[in-house]
Scaffold this motif. Sequence first.
Motif, PDB file in Angstrom:
ATOM      1  N   UNK A  56       0.820  -1.209   0.000  1.00  0.00           N
ATOM      2  CA  UNK A  56       0.000   0.000   0.000  1.00  0.00           C
ATOM      3  C   UNK A  56       0.853   1.258   0.000  1.00  0.00           C
ATOM      4  N   UNK A  57       2.044   1.148   0.565  1.00  0.00           N
ATOM      5  CA  UNK A  57       2.944   2.301   0.591  1.00  0.00           C
ATOM      6  C   UNK A  57       3.803   2.375  -0.664  1.00  0.00           C
ATOM      7  N   UNK A  58       3.637   1.410  -1.557  1.00  0.00           N
ATOM      8  CA  UNK A  58       4.356   1.445  -2.828  1.00  0.00           C
ATOM      9  C   UNK A  58       5.811   1.051  -2.739  1.00  0.00           C
ATOM     10  N   UNK A  59       6.186   0.326  -1.696  1.00  0.00           N
ATOM     11  CA  UNK A  59       7.596  -0.030  -1.530  1.00  0.00           C
ATOM     12  C   UNK A  59       7.915  -1.427  -2.055  1.00  0.00           C
ATOM     13  N   UNK A  60       6.881  -2.271  -2.147  1.00  0.00           N
ATOM     14  CA  UNK A  60       7.069  -3.602  -2.745  1.00  0.00           C
ATOM     15  C   UNK A  60       5.855  -3.916  -3.620  1.00  0.00           C
ATOM     16  N   UNK A  61       6.003  -4.977  -4.428  1.00  0.00           N
ATOM     17  CA  UNK A  61       4.883  -5.471  -5.241  1.00  0.00           C
ATOM     18  C   UNK A  61       4.759  -6.968  -5.037  1.00  0.00           C
ATOM     19  N   UNK A  62       3.530  -7.453  -5.111  1.00  0.00           N
ATOM     20  CA  UNK A  62       3.277  -8.891  -5.103  1.00  0.00           C
ATOM     21  C   UNK A  62       3.087  -9.342  -6.539  1.00  0.00           C
ATOM     22  N   UNK A  63       3.852 -10.328  -6.978  1.00  0.00           N
ATOM     23  CA  UNK A  63       3.652 -10.877  -8.324  1.00  0.00           C
ATOM     24  C   UNK A  63       3.531 -12.389  -8.217  1.00  0.00           C
ATOM     25  N   UNK A  64       2.757 -12.984  -9.115  1.00  0.00           N
ATOM     26  CA  UNK A  64       2.611 -14.446  -9.065  1.00  0.00           C
ATOM     27  C   UNK A  64       3.930 -15.129  -9.380  1.00  0.00           C
ATOM     28  N   UNK A  65       4.119 -16.286  -8.770  1.00  0.00           N
ATOM     29  CA  UNK A  65       5.281 -17.105  -9.072  1.00  0.00           C
ATOM     30  C   UNK A  65       4.898 -18.043 -10.210  1.00  0.00           C
ATOM     31  N   UNK A  66       5.539 -17.891 -11.394  1.00  0.00           N
ATOM     32  CA  UNK A  66       5.135 -18.711 -12.547  1.00  0.00           C
ATOM     33  C   UNK A  66       5.285 -20.210 -12.287  1.00  0.00           C
ATOM     34  N   UNK A  67       6.179 -20.571 -11.391  1.00  0.00           N
ATOM     35  CA  UNK A  67       6.447 -21.994 -11.188  1.00  0.00           C
ATOM     36  C   UNK A  67       5.532 -22.625 -10.135  1.00  0.00           C
ATOM     37  N   UNK A  68       4.718 -21.800  -9.454  1.00  0.00           N
ATOM     38  CA  UNK A  68       3.847 -22.339  -8.412  1.00  0.00           C
ATOM     39  C   UNK A  68       2.730 -21.330  -8.163  1.00  0.00           C
ATOM     40  N   UNK A  69       1.532 -21.709  -8.575  1.00  0.00           N
ATOM     41  CA  UNK A  69       0.470 -20.703  -8.561  1.00  0.00           C
ATOM     42  C   UNK A  69      -0.117 -20.463  -7.166  1.00  0.00           C
ATOM     43  N   UNK A  70       0.351 -21.195  -6.156  1.00  0.00           N
ATOM     44  CA  UNK A  70      -0.031 -20.832  -4.799  1.00  0.00           C
ATOM     45  C   UNK A  70       0.820 -19.674  -4.320  1.00  0.00           C
ATOM     46  N   UNK A  71       2.035 -19.630  -4.838  1.00  0.00           N
ATOM     47  CA  UNK A  71       3.050 -18.760  -4.242  1.00  0.00           C
ATOM     48  C   UNK A  71       3.021 -17.339  -4.795  1.00  0.00           C
ATOM     49  N   UNK A  72       3.649 -16.461  -4.062  1.00  0.00           N
ATOM     50  CA  UNK A  72       3.767 -15.050  -4.410  1.00  0.00           C
ATOM     51  C   UNK A  72       5.245 -14.691  -4.380  1.00  0.00           C
ATOM     52  N   UNK A  73       5.661 -13.889  -5.354  1.00  0.00           N
ATOM     53  CA  UNK A  73       7.018 -13.367  -5.298  1.00  0.00           C
ATOM     54  C   UNK A  73       6.950 -11.883  -4.955  1.00  0.00           C
TER      55      UNK A  73
END
Lengths: 157, 157
Positions: free
Chosen positions: B80-97
């Motif tokens: 929310x503060x714009x310091x990081x982003x959540x992106x999907x992990x292509x190798x595991x759709x449960x995970x977040x990078x």
Amino acid sequence: MTEPRPRPQAGEVSVAELTSTLEEFTRMFIRLPKVQRLSFTTLSVLHTLAGRGPQRLTALAAGEQVSQPAITQMVTKLQHEGLVERRPDPSDSRAVLVHITPAGRAIVEGRRADRIAHLTELTGRLTPEEWAPIVAALPALRRLVELDRQLEQEKRS
Amino acid sequence: MTEPRPRPQAGEVSVAELTSTLEEFTRMFIRLPKVQRLSFTTLSVLHTLAGRGPQRLTALAAGEQVSQPAITQMVTKLQHEGLVERRPDPSDSRAVLVHITPAGRAIVEGRRADRIAHLTELTGRLTPEEWAPIVAALPALRRLVELDRQLEQEKRS
DNA sequence: GTTCCTTATATAAGTTGCTTATGCAGATGC
DNA sequence: GCATCTGCATAAGCAACTTATATAAGGAAC
């Protein structure tokens, strides 16, 4: 940038390298299994009391960069756990001198023992050629810590 | 100040001295004016992301020695503060990078700049004879950090 | 010594950052 | 195809901090 520096440019680069190296090192060094539900700040206070003797609450607050009420509350808790004692300051009857107890000192020493064990394992994997410069740098590192305390004294006045 | 003659087991003593010196050093090094209401753990996460690239939430939790929900909450806030982003992990759709943003990186670099300034002031007061051994020890210190990561890898398997 | 300001600590109330417990969806093993 | 494991999210509670304020002693001025 054009400010006169006591050191040539090569030193500047080394300070930057020193900084990033120590950032990494510090993170590795701090990471220790949590001991007895004591917070990071609490352990730091115990370390200060063990190393520099009895301190006033305000001195502890300034040193740990937390508010004075935070220290008051923490010391109250540590007192109930038998890790520190509150004693009157003979020179100022408003003030309190926080003393560490043997039990408190044991915690500080236990943590140091853990770190020694960890570093022993790591340094055991160094070659003598890698280990020697670290030992050689110890007096200078201690001098840096000493200079930091001096600097802080100067800034306070 | 009178050092005993170098003996085969002198390393043991030096590790203890290294430990206590680094304990002091670490405490001096960490103490920095509070930046932008970010907690110690939060800053450590940003440092990790800046230094080692995108990470999973579970990896961050393990690295920072806090619980997984703690990281989830922190990352939500940092997002929310714009310091990081959540992106999907292509190798595991449960995970977040979790990726650091330029704004997040700026905070890490700002803190490093503060530390560099501090250490520049301190090391400027050293004599060249004191400064040289510190520079000479840098590669070995970096090697220790590297060994620590190796050791942790081994223990995980 | 009385007044006024400062300093040292304590208390109160609110906020933040952690914890454990739990749920859900995708991955993995047989 | 089913059971189990793994990665993340949510909920509720607790612990450690914060700011604001109170109390009491020290110190300076007159």
